[in-house]
Scaffold this motif. Structure first.
Motif, PDB file in Angstrom:
ATOM      1  N   LEU A  68       0.836  -1.210   0.000  1.00  7.40           N
ATOM      2  CA  LEU A  68       0.000   0.000   0.000  1.00  7.40           C
ATOM      3  C   LEU A  68       0.865   1.252   0.000  1.00  7.40           C
ATOM      4  CD1 LEU A  68      -2.737  -1.081   2.550  1.00  7.40           C
ATOM      5  CD2 LEU A  68      -3.071  -0.649   0.111  1.00  7.40           C
ATOM      6  N   ARG A  69       1.915   1.243   0.808  1.00 10.08           N
ATOM      7  CA  ARG A  69       2.822   2.389   0.870  1.00 10.08           C
ATOM      8  C   ARG A  69       3.469   2.617  -0.496  1.00 10.08           C
ATOM      9  NH1 ARG A  69       8.054   2.561   1.327  1.00 10.08           N
ATOM     10  NH2 ARG A  69       8.232   0.419   2.041  1.00 10.08           N
ATOM     11  N   LEU A  70       3.937   1.541  -1.135  1.00  7.37           N
ATOM     12  CA  LEU A  70       4.556   1.675  -2.455  1.00  7.37           C
ATOM     13  C   LEU A  70       3.549   2.166  -3.498  1.00  7.37           C
ATOM     14  CD1 LEU A  70       6.820  -1.514  -2.646  1.00  7.37           C
ATOM     15  CD2 LEU A  70       7.525   0.858  -2.223  1.00  7.37           C
ATOM     16  N   MET A  71       2.306   1.684  -3.423  1.00  2.00           N
ATOM     17  CA  MET A  71       1.288   2.125  -4.383  1.00  2.00           C
ATOM     18  C   MET A  71       1.043   3.618  -4.257  1.00  2.00           C
ATOM     19  SD  MET A  71      -1.640  -0.814  -4.778  1.00  2.00           S
ATOM     20  CE  MET A  71      -2.057  -0.990  -3.069  1.00  2.00           C
ATOM     21  N   LEU A  72       0.935   4.097  -3.026  1.00  2.40           N
ATOM     22  CA  LEU A  72       0.679   5.527  -2.836  1.00  2.40           C
ATOM     23  C   LEU A  72       1.886   6.369  -3.239  1.00  2.40           C
ATOM     24  CD1 LEU A  72      -1.421   5.439   0.431  1.00  2.40           C
ATOM     25  CD2 LEU A  72      -2.208   5.735  -1.924  1.00  2.40           C
ATOM     26  N   GLN A  73       3.096   5.877  -2.967  1.00  2.00           N
ATOM     27  CA  GLN A  73       4.299   6.602  -3.413  1.00  2.00           C
ATOM     28  C   GLN A  73       4.337   6.679  -4.932  1.00  2.00           C
ATOM     29  OE1 GLN A  73       7.366   4.230  -1.464  1.00  2.00           O
ATOM     30  NE2 GLN A  73       7.986   6.032  -0.292  1.00  2.00           N
ATOM     31  N   ALA A  74       4.074   5.554  -5.582  1.00  2.00           N
ATOM     32  CA  ALA A  74       4.106   5.524  -7.049  1.00  2.00           C
ATOM     33  C   ALA A  74       3.034   6.438  -7.626  1.00  2.00           C
ATOM     34  CB  ALA A  74       3.911   4.084  -7.539  1.00  2.00           C
ATOM     35  N   CYS A  75       1.857   6.398  -7.049  1.00  2.00           N
ATOM     36  CA  CYS A  75       0.765   7.238  -7.535  1.00  2.00           C
ATOM     37  C   CYS A  75       1.076   8.720  -7.306  1.00  2.00           C
ATOM     38  CB  CYS A  75      -0.521   6.833  -6.838  1.00  2.00           C
ATOM     39  SG  CYS A  75      -1.981   7.264  -7.764  1.00  2.00           S
ATOM     40  N   ASP A  76       1.647   9.051  -6.165  1.00  2.00           N
ATOM     41  CA  ASP A  76       2.056  10.434  -5.912  1.00  2.00           C
ATOM     42  C   ASP A  76       3.052  10.903  -6.958  1.00  2.00           C
ATOM     43  OD1 ASP A  76       0.467  10.903  -3.718  1.00  2.00           O
ATOM     44  OD2 ASP A  76       2.062  10.583  -2.237  1.00  2.00           O
ATOM     45  N   GLY A  77       4.035  10.064  -7.246  1.00  2.00           N
ATOM     46  CA  GLY A  77       5.025  10.426  -8.255  1.00  2.00           C
ATOM     47  C   GLY A  77       4.397  10.651  -9.610  1.00  2.00           C
ATOM     48  N   ALA A  82       6.000  12.492 -12.764  1.00  2.00           N
ATOM     49  CA  ALA A  82       7.174  11.631 -12.914  1.00  2.00           C
ATOM     50  C   ALA A  82       6.889  10.511 -13.908  1.00  2.00           C
ATOM     51  CB  ALA A  82       7.568  11.034 -11.561  1.00  2.00           C
ATOM     52  N   SER A  83       7.916  10.114 -14.638  1.00  2.00           N
ATOM     53  CA  SER A  83       7.783   8.987 -15.559  1.00  2.00           C
ATOM     54  C   SER A  83       7.793   7.692 -14.756  1.00  2.00           C
ATOM     55  CB  SER A  83       8.948   8.979 -16.551  1.00  2.00           C
ATOM     56  OG  SER A  83      10.163   8.712 -15.858  1.00  2.00           O
ATOM     57  N   TYR A  84       7.349   6.604 -15.390  1.00  2.00           N
ATOM     58  CA  TYR A  84       7.396   5.313 -14.721  1.00  2.00           C
ATOM     59  C   TYR A  84       8.840   4.954 -14.345  1.00  2.00           C
ATOM     60  CZ  TYR A  84       2.525   4.412 -16.034  1.00  2.00           C
ATOM     61  OH  TYR A  84       1.162   4.472 -16.176  1.00  2.00           O
ATOM     62  N   ARG A  85       9.766   5.278 -15.229  1.00  2.00           N
ATOM     63  CA  ARG A  85      11.176   4.969 -14.949  1.00  2.00           C
ATOM     64  C   ARG A  85      11.672   5.744 -13.733  1.00  2.00           C
ATOM     65  NH1 ARG A  85      15.527   2.960 -18.371  1.00  2.00           N
ATOM     66  NH2 ARG A  85      17.439   3.248 -17.190  1.00  2.00           N
ATOM     67  N   ALA A  86      11.343   7.034 -13.649  1.00  2.00           N
ATOM     68  CA  ALA A  86      11.765   7.842 -12.493  1.00  2.00           C
ATOM     69  C   ALA A  86      11.150   7.297 -11.205  1.00  2.00           C
ATOM     70  CB  ALA A  86      11.374   9.295 -12.700  1.00  2.00           C
ATOM     71  N   ILE A  87       9.909   6.856 -11.283  1.00  2.00           N
ATOM     72  CA  ILE A  87       9.261   6.262 -10.113  1.00  2.00           C
ATOM     73  C   ILE A  87       9.981   4.979  -9.723  1.00  2.00           C
ATOM     74  CG2 ILE A  87       7.141   5.177  -9.268  1.00  2.00           C
ATOM     75  CD1 ILE A  87       5.629   7.160 -11.170  1.00  2.00           C
ATOM     76  N   GLY A  88      10.312   4.159 -10.723  1.00  2.00           N
ATOM     77  CA  GLY A  88      11.049   2.924 -10.468  1.00  2.00           C
ATOM     78  C   GLY A  88      12.396   3.189  -9.821  1.00  2.00           C
ATOM     79  N   GLU A  89      13.093   4.208 -10.294  1.00  2.00           N
ATOM     80  CA  GLU A  89      14.390   4.554  -9.700  1.00  2.00           C
ATOM     81  C   GLU A  89      14.233   5.020  -8.256  1.00  2.00           C
ATOM     82  OE1 GLU A  89      15.844   7.417 -12.519  1.00  2.00           O
ATOM     83  OE2 GLU A  89      16.673   5.864 -13.841  1.00  2.00           O
ATOM     84  N   ALA A  90      13.172   5.768  -7.978  1.00  2.00           N
ATOM     85  CA  ALA A  90      12.943   6.245  -6.613  1.00  2.00           C
ATOM     86  C   ALA A  90      12.590   5.100  -5.673  1.00  2.00           C
ATOM     87  CB  ALA A  90      11.833   7.295  -6.602  1.00  2.00           C
ATOM     88  N   ILE A  91      11.840   4.136  -6.164  1.00  2.00           N
ATOM     89  CA  ILE A  91      11.397   3.037  -5.305  1.00  2.00           C
ATOM     90  C   ILE A  91      12.441   1.923  -5.215  1.00  2.00           C
ATOM     91  CG2 ILE A  91       9.692   1.166  -5.097  1.00  2.00           C
ATOM     92  CD1 ILE A  91       7.582   3.108  -6.158  1.00  2.00           C
ATOM     93  N   PHE A  92      12.993   1.513  -6.341  1.00  2.00           N
ATOM     94  CA  PHE A  92      13.870   0.345  -6.379  1.00  2.00           C
ATOM     95  C   PHE A  92      15.355   0.681  -6.465  1.00  2.00           C
ATOM     96  CE2 PHE A  92       9.835  -0.990  -8.403  1.00  2.00           C
ATOM     97  CZ  PHE A  92       9.414  -1.852  -7.401  1.00  2.00           C
ATOM     98  N   LEU A 114       1.792  -0.743  -9.593  1.00  2.00           N
ATOM     99  CA  LEU A 114       1.701   0.042  -8.366  1.00  2.00           C
ATOM    100  C   LEU A 114       0.914   1.331  -8.592  1.00  2.00           C
ATOM    101  CD1 LEU A 114       5.331  -0.379  -6.964  1.00  2.00           C
ATOM    102  CD2 LEU A 114       3.226  -1.322  -5.977  1.00  2.00           C
ATOM    103  N   VAL A 115       1.181   1.986  -9.723  1.00  2.00           N
ATOM    104  CA  VAL A 115       0.449   3.223 -10.033  1.00  2.00           C
ATOM    105  C   VAL A 115      -1.038   2.919 -10.227  1.00  2.00           C
ATOM    106  CG1 VAL A 115       0.143   5.071 -11.734  1.00  2.00           C
ATOM    107  CG2 VAL A 115       2.441   4.437 -10.982  1.00  2.00           C
ATOM    108  N   GLU A 116      -1.349   1.865 -10.957  1.00  2.00           N
ATOM    109  CA  GLU A 116      -2.754   1.507 -11.172  1.00  2.00           C
ATOM    110  C   GLU A 116      -3.431   1.137  -9.856  1.00  2.00           C
ATOM    111  OE1 GLU A 116      -2.537  -1.562 -14.125  1.00  2.00           O
ATOM    112  OE2 GLU A 116      -2.290  -0.129 -15.763  1.00  2.00           O
ATOM    113  N   GLY A 117      -2.727   0.404  -8.995  1.00  2.00           N
ATOM    114  CA  GLY A 117      -3.282   0.049  -7.694  1.00  2.00           C
ATOM    115  C   GLY A 117      -3.508   1.269  -6.822  1.00  2.00           C
TER     116      GLY A 117
END
Length: 136
Positions: A68-77, A82-92, A114-117
């Motif tokens: 849930l935390r990762l989903m909300l972080q990804a959605c915020d980004g 932010a691009s999906y790649r930038a979100i991936g770099e921030a998370i992973f 994660l973004v869709e969730g």
């Protein structure tokens, strides 16, 4: 004329005039399929009001809380442009994302999921989190 409340509005509550902040309060709990979850939530609320250590919330697991935390972080980004790649770099991490070609990377699929969730949570899916997990 006042607007009609949405279907997902908070349950009704009663404010009693002349009752101070330190007065005892009561809870009215419907006896429906959500009763076990409501009782657990009420118990946690009671502990919080008393300043006591709250019992563990059994409605979601530690892994679900992490997702849930990762989903909300990804959605915020994503909502901040932010691009999906930038979100991936921030998370992973940058190194992990750079390890595979991005267009075919499983991490890309995970970030999109994660973004869709997270979007699903924002548009009302969060209400499922309040339900008690029924064991089959």
């Amino acid at each position: 004329m006042p607007a009609e409340p949405p279907d997902h509005a908070a349950p009704p509550h009663l404010l009693i005039s002349g009752v101070g902040p330190g007065a005892p309060i009561a809870a009215l709990i419907p006896f429906d399929d959500d009763l076990p979850g409501r009782i657990e939530a009420l118990n946690r609320f009671w502990h919080a009001l008393r300043g006591k250590r709250m019992p563990h919330d059994t409605r979601i697991t530690r892994q679900q809380r992490g997702r849930l935390r990762l989903m909300l972080q990804a959605c915020d980004g994503r909502n901040c442009g932010a691009s999906y790649r930038a979100i991936g770099e921030a998370i992973f991490g940058i190194e992990r994302v750079a390890a595979d070609p991005w267009k075919t990377s499983p991490l890309r699929d995970r970030v999109i999921g994660l973004v869709e969730g997270g979007t699903g949570l924002i548009v009302g899916g969060y209400l499922r989190l309040f339900r008690y997990r029924h064991r089959a």
